[in-house]
Design a protein around this motif. Structure first.
Motif, PDB file in Angstrom:
ATOM      1  N   ASN A   1      -7.386  -1.650   3.809  1.00 48.65           N
ATOM      2  CA  ASN A   1      -5.962  -1.601   3.434  1.00 48.65           C
ATOM      3  C   ASN A   1      -6.024   0.472   3.633  1.00 48.65           C
ATOM      4  N   GLN A   2      -6.374   0.424   3.106  1.00 48.11           N
ATOM      5  CA  GLN A   2      -7.069   2.298   2.650  1.00 48.11           C
ATOM      6  C   GLN A   2      -8.068   2.815   3.354  1.00 48.11           C
TER       7      GLN A   2
ATOM      8  N   VAL B   1       1.059  -1.031   0.277  1.00 53.71           N
ATOM      9  CA  VAL B   1      -0.129  -0.113  -0.197  1.00 53.71           C
ATOM     10  C   VAL B   1       0.672   1.054   0.453  1.00 53.71           C
TER      11      VAL B   1
ATOM     12  N   ASN C   1      -6.988  -6.437   2.760  1.00 56.69           N
ATOM     13  CA  ASN C   1      -7.299  -6.647   1.423  1.00 56.69           C
ATOM     14  C   ASN C   1      -7.177  -4.934   1.027  1.00 56.69           C
ATOM     15  N   GLU C   2      -8.095  -4.488   0.129  1.00 51.14           N
ATOM     16  CA  GLU C   2      -7.462  -2.818  -0.522  1.00 51.14           C
ATOM     17  C   GLU C   2      -8.729  -2.220  -0.106  1.00 51.14           C
ATOM     18  N   GLN C   3      -9.398  -2.051   0.117  1.00 51.91           N
ATOM     19  CA  GLN C   3     -10.422  -1.594   0.337  1.00 51.91           C
ATOM     20  C   GLN C   3     -10.021  -1.357   2.363  1.00 51.91           C
TER      21      GLN C   3
END
Length: 171
Positions: free
Chosen positions: A141-142, A77, A137-139
């Protein structure tokens, strides 16, 4: 370098800080430059470098913000700057409210309330970050990265509250 691996700890936000300190002390003993006073110059440099890595890793893993950022970096990230919280209008408004409350605090009691409120928010943020980082997961982590930026503000604010409290109690 993966600091979790260096310390033989799971790659997760929540860490046993007592265990972290125990690992640190053990690794320090194993790599301390004084142990290698009679070693070759190359070996001395190698252990000095390893010892510095151990110190850096301990510093990172000990701090919730640094630990969270390190974990996100390991996950690939890209961390944005603190300025990116400006896009979060709600948090920007909260920042302004906190700053006004700090500016308006004119007694030790008012500052103590700000300290207590700040600690509560930091604890909530830490719990939220831990929950978000459980899912890789990406969401999430963001979202964790965004919460870490907010947490930085709250820690900086805590320092400013302490400074004002010190000035107030010294006079």
């Amino acid at each position: 370098m993966n600091y979790f691996e260096l310390y033989n700890l799971p790659e997760q936000f929540e860490l046993d800080l007592v265990k972290l300190k125990q690992h640190y002390q053990t690794l320090q003993k194993l790599t301390h430059p004084d142990r290698f006073a009679t070693a070759s110059e190359q070996q001395k440099r190698m252990y000095l470098t390893k010892n510095a890595q151990i110190n850096d890793a301990y510093s990172v893993l000990q701090s919730p913000i640094s630990r969270g950022e390190h974990l996100l970096e390991l996950r690939g990230v890209e961390l944005a700057s603190e300025q990116d919280t400006v896009g979060d209008v709600e948090f920007l408004m909260e920042q302004m409210e906190w700053r006004e409350a700090l500016e308006d605090a004119d007694s030790v009691e008012a500052l103590e309330k700000l300290v207590a409120d700040n600690h509560q928010v930091l604890a909530q943020q830490e719990q939220a970050i831990a929950a978000l980082l459980l899912n890789n997961n990406e969401q999430d982590n963001q979202s964790a990265a965004q919460e870490l930026r907010k947490m930085k503000f709250m820690i900086k604010l805590a320092s400013e509250i302490d400074t004002k409290m010190d000035r107030m109690t010294d006079s």
